[in-house]
Design a protein around this motif. Structure first.
Motif, short mmCIF file in Angstrom:
data_model
loop_
_atom_site.label_atom_id
_atom_site.label_comp_id
_atom_site.label_asym_id
_atom_site.label_seq_id
_atom_site.Cartn_x
_atom_site.Cartn_y
_atom_site.Cartn_z
N PRO A 184 0.85 -1.21 0.00
CA PRO A 184 0.00 0.00 0.00
C PRO A 184 0.87 1.25 0.00
N SER A 197 -8.82 -0.93 -5.74
CA SER A 197 -8.03 -1.63 -4.71
C SER A 197 -6.84 -0.77 -4.29
N GLU A 210 -4.17 -2.34 -3.22
CA GLU A 210 -2.98 -3.21 -3.31
C GLU A 210 -2.19 -2.89 -4.58
N SER A 221 -2.40 -5.23 -7.88
CA SER A 221 -2.23 -6.68 -7.75
C SER A 221 -3.56 -7.42 -7.89
#
Lengths: 421, 262
Positions: A2, A12, A14, A29
């Motif tokens: 993050p 997201s 990620e 990801s």
């Protein structure tokens, strides 16, 4: 990982740093969406930090062996092979060359000097292993000037702080004599001139030792003495057939260069032998000269230690004693001692051996070329007044200046050379 | 009378200090006078007999000699010194004339000048007395060579400066300095150079294939000596005369060790 960003597609957090080859990228990801891309090209200001540095200022010069050094190292190995030196010598010489190359003065030197440096490294290696190699040989092989060689050699010995032993005379005699092509008959060498190598070597060695003892070697180039000694040894082994052969012809027969000083070394050696011959009663009656003494060199060498002791008196003690006598009696040193020597012997006139000669280097036996009067004691203080008339003698009159300028102009017009700046 | 005694004692003490200082300088074994309470006569450096008897009641420290202390002879005793003094052969000095010079003008207006810019960028000037040569550069710097003593070199440099002045330049005489001195002498016996290079190899360089002499680099003082088989020695690299003398006194015992005595 993050990093505070969100994927624009799936939202997201990620996001992963994942480089695609050399391009840095930030990828989600979860859905694989490429969020940001690194820049493939650099801007001019970026490139300012990556600007090219010259080779000599980079560390590359120290990290890798330069082409010039590689060439030099190859030349060192080639020279060792040409001279047929043992393989250990090659490694030592290469190490010296590399050591020398670390010094900036050598790295920036001219190619001529680097070439001569090759010879210096090989010579130092040979000297340290007592391998008799003369500077003349190396200069001939490298087509180098002895002056250039000597400068580089002295510099490198000082720079590397090396202890180079002197040239071993006995080894040089063996090597040099073996190079004379007189040990086998050939179309150019008739049978009467052929000689046994061992006999010639041993006699030459004895003659060189005799020359060394009688001050003919110190301060002189070693090779001409050895040439003269080899010639005498060869002549004396079969004098009847060889006396007529001259030194120059001998060297030509043997296919060896005749060094210039060899003839004067030969004369000096013959003078020493003649003085020794005068001490032997059966030779004294023969009244030998420089040619006939050669026939008896064998006998003279056999008793050389005794004969030298008898034929020569110590020059160094003589000089001191002579000077004192000169002061005390007003007699010349030679005169005084000769009388003393003759009076101490019982033999009648004509039968006693010649009074001993001074054992000194030839340069001390020759009369001085010019007598230097002792300089008058100067009373100059350095602060004396300088008269105007003395200075004016060094200044040109206006007429002289005009004449000089006219002459200069005429010369320049004749040669067509422009005035110097 | 007490004052007289006090003054005499003070004088004696001062003399004692002076003598002790001189003793430290001399470094040779000299009898050091010890104050003798028993009234023993102390030994004097110049062995002068006592002329004043010690006063009764006073401790004789150092009786006052009639004449003042004579100068002490140099440290090396006469038996050890060589007795040979090297002769100075050449002095090289530099001086700054302090102004820019036009070499073409100098070459035109001076009789004793030579200027060939293609060969060398300086005027070569010579004077007869003292017999010297000078190299004069356009920056105003000058090198003076050929003099046989420091004073002669200075006088010659001053004469060159005067010549340049008379040629119309505002020449001064700044920073005169002796840069090199060369001396030579003869020990008068032959020397086995091969032996010398073996025992003193860290200082010597003897290559008969290159040069007939042995090059000896002395460390203290920093002088280079050229030693020849005939016993002649050349000393160079000195800034002051004393360095040449000291170097020769250092080398002479070494050379004596190589005299062959059968």
């Amino acid at each position: 990982m993050p990093g505070g960003g969100r994927c624009p597609d799936c939202g997201s957090t990620e996001l992963v740093e994942d480089s695609h080859y050399s391009q840095s990228q930030l990828v989600c990801s979860d859905c694989g969406c490429v969020v940001t891309e690194g820049v493939l090209t650099t801007t001019f200001s970026d490139e300012g930090n990556l600007r090219e540095v010259t080779y000599s200022r980079s560390t590359g010069e120290n990290e890798q062996v330069s082409r010039s050094q590689q060439r030099g190292l190859r030349r060192v190995r080639d020279l060792c092979r040409v001279l047929q030196l043992p393989s250990t010598f090659e490694d030592t010489a290469v190490a010296y060359y590399q050591q020398a190359y670390r010094h900036p003065g050598i790295r920036a030197a001219r190619l001529q000097k680097k070439e001569v440096l090759v010879g210096c490294c090989v010579l130092i290696t040979c000297r340290q292993h007592n391998w008799p190699l003369t500077m003349g040989t190396i200069c001939a092989l490298l087509y180098a000037d002895l002056d250039v060689f000597s400068g580089t050699y002295m510099q490198i010995v000082k720079l590397l702080g090396l202890d180079v032993p002197s040239l071993c005379l006995a080894d040089l005699v063996k090597t040099y004599c073996s190079s004379f092509k007189l040990f086998q008959a050939s179309p150019s060498v008739p049978a009467k001139y052929v000689e046994d190598k061992e006999k010639m070597l041993s006699r030459t060695l004895q003659l060189v030792e005799l020359a060394d003892e009688t001050w003919l070697v110190t301060g002189r180039h070693p090779l001409p003495v050895i040439t003269a000694a080899t010639f005498l040894a060869w002549q004396s082994l079969r004098p009847s057939e060889r006396l007529r052969c001259s030194l120059a012809r001998f060297c030509k027969l043997a296919d060896v260069d005749l060094p210039c000083p060899a003839s004067s070394r030969l004369q000096e050696l013959l003078t020493v032998l003649l003085r020794m011959a005068e001490q032997l009663a059966w030779l004294q009656v023969l009244r030998l000269d420089k040619r006939s003494v050669v026939k008896h060199i064998g006998d003279l060498l056999q008793h050389r230690h005794t004969l030298v002791r008898k034929a020569f008196r110590d020059g160094t003690a003589e000089l001191e004693g002579g000077e004192k006598e000169l002061q005390g009696q007003g007699l010349g040193p030679g005169q005084g001692k000769a009388e003393a020597a003759s009076s101490s012997l019982d033999l009648p006139e004509g039968k006693r051996p010649a009074s001993p000669a001074l054992l000194l280097p030839p340069c001390m036996l020759k009369p001085p070329k010019r007598i230097c009067p002792p300089p008058p004691i100067s009373t100059v203080t350095g602060d004396e007044d300088i008269s105007d008339s003395e200075i004016e003698q060094y200044l040109r009159t206006p007429q002289e200046m005009r004449d000089f300028q006219k002459a200069q102009a005429a010369r320049q017009a004749a040669t067509g050379v422009p005035n110097p700046p | 009378q007490a004052q007289q005694q006090q003054a005499q004692q003070q004088a004696q003490q001062a003399q004692q200090q002076q003598q002790q200082a001189v003793a430290a300088v001399q470094q040779s074994t000299s009898q050091q006078a010890a104050p003798g309470a028993s009234g023993q006569t102390p030994q004097l450096f110049h062995s002068q007999t006592l002329t004043t008897a010690p006063l009764p009641g006073t401790t004789p420290l150092y009786p006052s000699p009639m004449t003042p202390m004579t100068p002490i002879t140099p440290a090396t005793p006469a038996s050890e010194s060589s007795g040979i003094v090297p002769q100075l052969q050449n002095i090289v000095s530099t001086v700054n004339l302090g102004c820019k010079l036009d070499l073409k003008t100098i070459a035109l207006r001076a009789r004793n000048a030579e200027y060939n810019p293609k060969r060398f960028a300086a005027v070569i000037m010579r004077i007869r007395e003292p017999r010297t040569t000078a190299l004069i550069f356009s920056s105003g710097k000058m090198v003076c060579t050929g003099a046989k003593s420091e004073e002669q070199s200075r006088l010659a440099a001053r004469k060159y400066a005067r010549v340049v002045q008379k040629l119309g330049f505002p020449a001064k005489f700044l920073d005169f300095k002796i840069q090199n001195m060369v001396g030579s002498c003869d020990v008068k016996f032959p020397i086995r150079l091969e032996g010398l290079v073996l025992t003193h190899q860290q200082f010597s360089s003897y290559e008969p294939e290159l040069f007939p002499g042995l090059i000896y680099r002395m460390i203290k003082p920093r002088i280079v000596l050229l030693i020849f088989v005939s016993g002649k020695v050349v000393l160079t690299g000195a800034k002051v005369r004393a360095e040449i003398y000291e170097a020769f006194e250092n080398i002479y015992p070494i050379l004596k060790g190589f005299r062959k005595t059968t």
